[in-house]
Structures are given as C-alpha cells and as structure tokens.
Design a protein around this motif. Structure first.
Motif, PDB file in Angstrom:
ATOM      1  N   VAL A 127       0.867  -1.182   0.000  1.00  0.00           N
ATOM      2  CA  VAL A 127       0.000   0.000   0.000  1.00  0.00           C
ATOM      3  C   VAL A 127       0.898   1.224   0.000  1.00  0.00           C
ATOM      4  O   VAL A 127       1.673   1.418   0.925  1.00  0.00           O
ATOM      5  CB  VAL A 127      -0.903   0.025   1.261  1.00  0.00           C
ATOM      6  N   TYR A 128       0.818   2.007  -1.071  1.00  0.00           N
ATOM      7  CA  TYR A 128       1.715   3.151  -1.090  1.00  0.00           C
ATOM      8  C   TYR A 128       1.184   4.279  -0.222  1.00  0.00           C
ATOM      9  O   TYR A 128       0.002   4.502  -0.143  1.00  0.00           O
ATOM     10  CB  TYR A 128       2.122   3.583  -2.483  1.00  0.00           C
ATOM     11  N   SER A 129       2.131   4.909   0.429  1.00  0.00           N
ATOM     12  CA  SER A 129       1.707   5.868   1.439  1.00  0.00           C
ATOM     13  C   SER A 129       1.302   7.180   0.780  1.00  0.00           C
ATOM     14  O   SER A 129       1.857   7.590  -0.229  1.00  0.00           O
ATOM     15  CB  SER A 129       2.844   6.123   2.417  1.00  0.00           C
ATOM     16  N   ILE A 130       0.297   7.785   1.348  1.00  0.00           N
ATOM     17  CA  ILE A 130      -0.058   9.127   0.921  1.00  0.00           C
ATOM     18  C   ILE A 130       0.192  10.019   2.123  1.00  0.00           C
ATOM     19  O   ILE A 130      -0.607  10.091   3.032  1.00  0.00           O
ATOM     20  CB  ILE A 130      -1.539   9.195   0.491  1.00  0.00           C
ATOM     21  N   ASP A 131       1.380  10.614   2.166  1.00  0.00           N
ATOM     22  CA  ASP A 131       1.675  11.494   3.289  1.00  0.00           C
ATOM     23  C   ASP A 131       0.955  12.792   3.023  1.00  0.00           C
ATOM     24  O   ASP A 131       1.484  13.682   2.371  1.00  0.00           O
ATOM     25  CB  ASP A 131       3.175  11.728   3.405  1.00  0.00           C
ATOM     26  N   ARG A 132      -0.237  12.855   3.516  1.00  0.00           N
ATOM     27  CA  ARG A 132      -1.051  14.013   3.176  1.00  0.00           C
ATOM     28  C   ARG A 132      -0.490  15.256   3.840  1.00  0.00           C
ATOM     29  O   ARG A 132      -0.220  15.275   5.029  1.00  0.00           O
ATOM     30  CB  ARG A 132      -2.490  13.775   3.627  1.00  0.00           C
ATOM     31  N   GLU A 133      -0.312  16.278   3.028  1.00  0.00           N
ATOM     32  CA  GLU A 133       0.086  17.554   3.613  1.00  0.00           C
ATOM     33  C   GLU A 133      -1.119  18.098   4.362  1.00  0.00           C
ATOM     34  O   GLU A 133      -2.242  17.711   4.115  1.00  0.00           O
ATOM     35  CB  GLU A 133       0.483  18.530   2.507  1.00  0.00           C
ATOM     36  N   GLN A 134      -0.862  18.990   5.258  1.00  0.00           N
ATOM     37  CA  GLN A 134      -1.957  19.527   6.046  1.00  0.00           C
ATOM     38  C   GLN A 134      -2.219  20.951   5.588  1.00  0.00           C
ATOM     39  O   GLN A 134      -1.616  21.873   6.105  1.00  0.00           O
ATOM     40  CB  GLN A 134      -1.578  19.530   7.539  1.00  0.00           C
ATOM     41  N   PRO A 135      -3.087  21.139   4.610  1.00  0.00           N
ATOM     42  CA  PRO A 135      -3.332  22.505   4.161  1.00  0.00           C
ATOM     43  C   PRO A 135      -3.908  23.328   5.307  1.00  0.00           C
ATOM     44  O   PRO A 135      -4.820  22.874   5.999  1.00  0.00           O
ATOM     45  CB  PRO A 135      -4.357  22.343   3.041  1.00  0.00           C
ATOM     46  N   GLU A 139      -4.299  15.808  -2.710  1.00  0.00           N
ATOM     47  CA  GLU A 139      -4.509  14.360  -2.796  1.00  0.00           C
ATOM     48  C   GLU A 139      -4.106  13.845  -4.171  1.00  0.00           C
ATOM     49  O   GLU A 139      -3.498  12.799  -4.308  1.00  0.00           O
ATOM     50  CB  GLU A 139      -5.988  14.029  -2.559  1.00  0.00           C
ATOM     51  N   TYR A 140      -4.492  14.620  -5.166  1.00  0.00           N
ATOM     52  CA  TYR A 140      -4.188  14.221  -6.546  1.00  0.00           C
ATOM     53  C   TYR A 140      -2.683  14.174  -6.778  1.00  0.00           C
ATOM     54  O   TYR A 140      -2.155  13.243  -7.361  1.00  0.00           O
ATOM     55  CB  TYR A 140      -4.868  15.200  -7.503  1.00  0.00           C
ATOM     56  N   LYS A 141      -1.998  15.186  -6.245  1.00  0.00           N
ATOM     57  CA  LYS A 141      -0.533  15.216  -6.382  1.00  0.00           C
ATOM     58  C   LYS A 141       0.103  14.015  -5.694  1.00  0.00           C
ATOM     59  O   LYS A 141       1.014  13.383  -6.215  1.00  0.00           O
ATOM     60  CB  LYS A 141       0.038  16.507  -5.789  1.00  0.00           C
ATOM     61  N   HIS A 142      -0.421  13.711  -4.507  1.00  0.00           N
ATOM     62  CA  HIS A 142       0.151  12.575  -3.781  1.00  0.00           C
ATOM     63  C   HIS A 142      -0.159  11.256  -4.463  1.00  0.00           C
ATOM     64  O   HIS A 142       0.644  10.330  -4.444  1.00  0.00           O
ATOM     65  CB  HIS A 142      -0.359  12.561  -2.351  1.00  0.00           C
ATOM     66  N   GLN A 143      -1.341  11.215  -5.056  1.00  0.00           N
ATOM     67  CA  GLN A 143      -1.721  10.012  -5.777  1.00  0.00           C
ATOM     68  C   GLN A 143      -0.746   9.800  -6.943  1.00  0.00           C
ATOM     69  O   GLN A 143      -0.314   8.682  -7.203  1.00  0.00           O
ATOM     70  CB  GLN A 143      -3.139  10.199  -6.305  1.00  0.00           C
ATOM     71  N   ASN A 144      -0.407  10.879  -7.592  1.00  0.00           N
ATOM     72  CA  ASN A 144       0.529  10.783  -8.711  1.00  0.00           C
ATOM     73  C   ASN A 144       1.908  10.348  -8.220  1.00  0.00           C
ATOM     74  O   ASN A 144       2.542   9.473  -8.800  1.00  0.00           O
ATOM     75  CB  ASN A 144       0.612  12.141  -9.417  1.00  0.00           C
ATOM     76  N   VAL A 146      -4.104   9.527 -12.952  1.00  0.00           N
ATOM     77  CA  VAL A 146      -3.001  10.472 -12.733  1.00  0.00           C
ATOM     78  C   VAL A 146      -2.040  10.395 -13.921  1.00  0.00           C
ATOM     79  O   VAL A 146      -1.897   9.349 -14.543  1.00  0.00           O
ATOM     80  CB  VAL A 146      -2.274  10.204 -11.387  1.00  0.00           C
ATOM     81  N   PRO A 147      -1.376  11.516 -14.219  1.00  0.00           N
ATOM     82  CA  PRO A 147      -0.580  11.564 -15.455  1.00  0.00           C
ATOM     83  C   PRO A 147       0.573  10.564 -15.506  1.00  0.00           C
ATOM     84  O   PRO A 147       0.903  10.094 -16.589  1.00  0.00           O
ATOM     85  CB  PRO A 147      -0.074  13.016 -15.504  1.00  0.00           C
ATOM     86  N   VAL A 148       1.156  10.229 -14.366  1.00  0.00           N
ATOM     87  CA  VAL A 148       2.291   9.302 -14.413  1.00  0.00           C
ATOM     88  C   VAL A 148       1.856   7.950 -15.000  1.00  0.00           C
ATOM     89  O   VAL A 148       2.618   7.277 -15.678  1.00  0.00           O
ATOM     90  CB  VAL A 148       2.971   9.140 -13.027  1.00  0.00           C
TER      91      VAL A 148
END
Ligand SMILES: *[C@@H]1O[C@H](CO)[C@@H](O)[C@H](O)[C@H]1NC(C)=O
Ligand SMILES: *[C@@H]1O[C@H](CO)[C@@H](O)[C@H](O)[C@H]1NC(C)=O
Ligand SMILES: *[C@@H]1O[C@H](CO)[C@@H](O)[C@H](O)[C@H]1NC(C)=O
Ligand SMILES: *[C@@H]1O[C@H](CO)[C@@H](O)[C@H](O)[C@H]1NC(C)=O
Length: 402
Positions: free
Chosen positions: A31-39, A92-97, A119-121
């Motif tokens: 499971v790849y981690s999504i280190d969510r930034e905290q806006p 989230e989208y950036k992290h998903q990418n 996602v584009p990648v």
C-alpha cells in the motif's frame, strides 16, 4: 503461467485503511503511502488517525462539505465540483501521482487498474491500464441525448437538463484538472478530457436492465455487479462454526477446518476464540473472538461444532442440523446420538477428510426430510413449557406425599 504484477490506483481511496484487504485473498500487497500535507486553510480535513475502514475518509469529507445532506441535486453538484477543486483535493491528486510513480518505479507493473481518477504518471507510462468506472457509467460519457450525470432528471423530459449542462462538461473536460496536470509537469490530456479513453479495456458495473442504450452499445465490459461481500460472492448457505473455547485453541484443528471449508460455496461465521489473533480466516469467512452464539444460530442453515452441551441443546432447540467434531467428555455422546438418529453427523476431528465433511454439509443442507424432522422437534420444544411442567409435577408429588 507468468506472474502478473498489477497496480491498483483508486480515487481517494488508497491508503492504509485498505491494508490487509487484498492480502486476505492471497495477493502480495504493497500500500503506497499518501503522506497528506496539512493545508492550513482547509477545515474539512478528517482526522486520519481515527479512520479505520476503507471509504470512511471520503465519507467524512463529503459529510463535512455538505455534499451529503438535505440540499438539492443542483446545489450538491455545485458543492461537489468546488470540493474537487479545493486545495486539499488538489494535494490528494498530487500525492496520488507521486505514490503511483513510486509504485511503478518499484514494481514495474504489467497492468494498472485505474479507478475513476487517472493520474498523469500512469497515462504517460506506456503501461497498459484498465479504465474502471466506479460511478454510474454515464458520468464520464459525453452524450447530450442523455440526462446530465448526477441530475437524476428523467430521460424523456429534457426541460431542466440545461441547468446541469455545465457540470456535464466539467465531468468530461476539465480546465482545472488540465491546470493541475500542468502544475505537475505534464501535458494535459487531449482536449482537457478528464478520464481519457484506454486502448485496453473499460470496465464498469451496472445492471443491464437499468443501463442506458447509448452505453450498452459501447464495447465496455459490464460486470453488472461487484462481488464484495460474503453475501454476494458466495451464493450458498450460512454456516456457523464454533469449536468452543477449548477446541478453538487447537490451531492445527482450526486451520484444517478452515482449509476444508474455504473451497465450498458457503459462507461461514467463525467463533475464533482466545487465539483469534493467530487465526487467519478464508475469504468466505467472517469471524470474531466472541460471538453472540444464541443470536446467530437461529439465523444460520447449519452448525459445525465440537458438540458441547450448550451448543448442542441450543442448536437442536432452534431446529438446525449439526456436524459435530467431538473433542472430549459428553461431546462424544452428543455426536454419537446425532449420528445414530440421523439428525446430525459425527466426524473425527483429527482424522476427517475434506470429502467427508463436504458430503455431510451437502446432505444436511439439502435433505428435506431431516430438516423437517428438526423443525418439528424445534416447534415441539419451543411450544412446551418444561419449567412450568416441572413445577406442576413437583406440586403433584408433594401433595401426594401429604
Ligand atoms: C485546456 O486547459 C487549458 C488550461 O490548462 C486552457 O487554457 C484551455 O483553454 C483548455 N482547452 C480546452 C479545449 O478546454
Ligand atoms: C451454558 O449455558 C448455561 C445456561 O444457559 C450458562 O450459564 C453457561 O455459562 C453456559 N456455559 C458455557 C460454557 O457457555
Ligand atoms: C447444558 O445446557 C443446558 C441448556 O442450554 C443448560 O441449561 C445447562 O446449564 C448446561 N449445562 C452445563 C453443565 O453447562
Ligand atoms: C412434521 O410435522 C408435521 C405436522 O405435525 C407432520 O405432518 C410431518 O409428517 C412431520 N414431518 C416429519 C418428517 O416428521
């Protein structure tokens, strides 16, 4: 056969709450981690530490942004689109990418399942990907002869369709998404399309009778419904398995039972007992350390048990057939009497074969005469009032003595 490595990229759903879900079905899992930034400017942020179930995070977000709530479909659609443009979702989208990039670099997958958010990648990776539509299939479908997606408007009255037209366009071609993809350093998809066509396969799940003609005609693969629970996947009967607190401690025995039952078409509720943490159930099983046995037994079709006093009498009283693996003491007698009367089966816990067990299961789920006898016995027991009979009897005996 070549072992395929498959990457699953799911909209807003990947993350640690999914950990273990695929492993149970026999897959290797990463499971790849999504280190969510905290806006700092977003109040909506759910508390990740309290989220245990997959999908819960999304549900909380939708609730907080009032997309779930009493407003009209039109207001909700407005909310919905601003919601996906807010900084949190963009992150989230950036992290998903980034997560997908890490996974591609590490595993070099043969195939990628893309659920709803591409996602584009992945798009630019040259790895074949399957387009999975996990909404109704009309959402990413640009056809003005259909009511706009999410409007809930009738197909044969287009009076109000125009109110939703701009949203239809946003779903199929999105400038904000194109900008986001640019920010990530990629070319936007052709025509700023949100979810581009795949050369491989598009998969969705929608009952054919409810589907729109225009979509039915596409060469997309319709799963019709997705088997995701015990109840959907295993069409068979419900069977309760309890070897008692003593029997369930014998892990070898429990594992042999699980392995024999996992290939049957039935669904199992397993009382896991004190060593619950060491016991891995099969995909057609649900279990807990403790279960409210007397509430469950009346609802199932069959009980597999060690044949302890309580389980035997309780199960018999509600008219359910039993397969007994006696371990000691009165359990042998309970098992033997069930076998002799034909109202249950006795099997040897340390010597049974898988075939013996599945034959008995088939027999006791299907032999209508036996099931009727058990039902009759249950009715008789339930309609009697033995404690009262006993009281009367005692009274009579005492009066006679006087
Ligand atoms: C695509 O998005 C860009 C912004 O990234 C915008 O300038 C352009 O007008 C859009 N093109 C179409 C066809 O919508
Ligand atoms: C068996 O049932 C009796 C009465 O219902 C209860 O008091 C007892 O705790 C039960 N024993 C076990 C081992 O569950
Ligand atoms: C045996 O089962 C009966 C019926 O459930 C219960 O009343 C009784 O207490 C049980 N006896 C023991 C020793 O657990
Ligand atoms: C069950 O009870 C009904 C009604 O008393 C009776 O007609 C039937 O024969 C019984 N069935 C069996 C298998 O004993």
């Amino acid at each position: 056969m070549k072992k395929l490595t498959i990457l699953v990229s799911a909209i807003n759903a990947v993350g640690h709450s999914f950990e273990g879900k695929l492993k149970k079905l026999g897959y290797e899992e990463y499971v790849y981690s999504i280190d969510r930034e905290q806006p700092t400017n977003v109040e909506n942020k759910p508390d990740d530490t309290k989220i245990e179930n997959p999908g819960e995070r999304m549900a909380q977000l939708l609730l907080k942004s009032k997309i779930i709530g009493p407003s009209s479909p039109l207001e909700k659609m407005e909310q919905f689109l601003t919601f996906f443009e807010d900084p949190l979702q963009r992150n989230e989208y950036k992290h998903q990418n980034r997560g997908a990039k890490e996974a591609i670099d590490q595993f070099n997958p043969d195939l990628i399942f893309v659920d709803t958010s591409l996602v584009p990648v992945i798009y630019y990776s040259n790895i074949p990907w399957i387009k999975c539509i996990s909404t109704t299939p009309n959402f990413f479908f640009d056809d003005s002869t259909l009511p706009p997606p999410g409007s809930g408007l009738p197909i044969n009255d287009n009076t109000d369709w125009h109110l939703f037209e701009k949203f239809r366009r946003e779903f199929t071609n999105s400038t904000p998404l194109a900008n986001l993809i640019k920010e990530l350093g990629y070319e936007p998809y052709p025509d700023n399309i949100t979810f581009p066509e795949t050369q491989l396969l598009t998969v969705y799940a929608y009952p054919n009778e409810l589907n729109w003609n225009q979509i039915r005609q596409k060469d997309w693969f319709n799963l019709e419904f997705v088997e995701d629970s015990l109840n959907n996947k295993w069409s068979g009967k419900w069977i309760y398995v309890s070897m008692g607190s003593m029997g369930s401690v014998d892990l070898d025995l429990m594992k042999r039972l699980i392995s024999a039952l996992q290939n049957t078409p039935h669904k199992y509720i397993v009382s896991k007992g004190p060593r619950h943490e060491e016991l891995e159930l099969a995909a057609n099983m649900y279990g807990e350390r403790y279960l409210p046995q007397t509430k469950i037994v009346p609802l199932v079709d069959l009980v597999i048990t060690h044949g302890g006093n309580n389980t035997t009498t309780e199960t018999f009283a509600v008219g359910k057939p039993m397969i007994v693996f006696p371990l000691f003491g009165d359990q042998f007698d309970n098992a033997q009497r069930l076998e002799e009367t034909g109202l249950g089966a006795r099997l040897e816990p340390y010597g049974f074969t898988e075939k013996q067990l599945t034959d008995k299961i088939d027999h006791f789920l299907n032999d209508q005469a036996v099931l009727e006898k058990l039902q009759n016995a249950s009715k008789r027991i339930m309609n009697s009032n033995k404690p009262e009979e006993l009281a009367i009897k005692l009274e009579q005996l005492l009066c006679k003595d006087n």
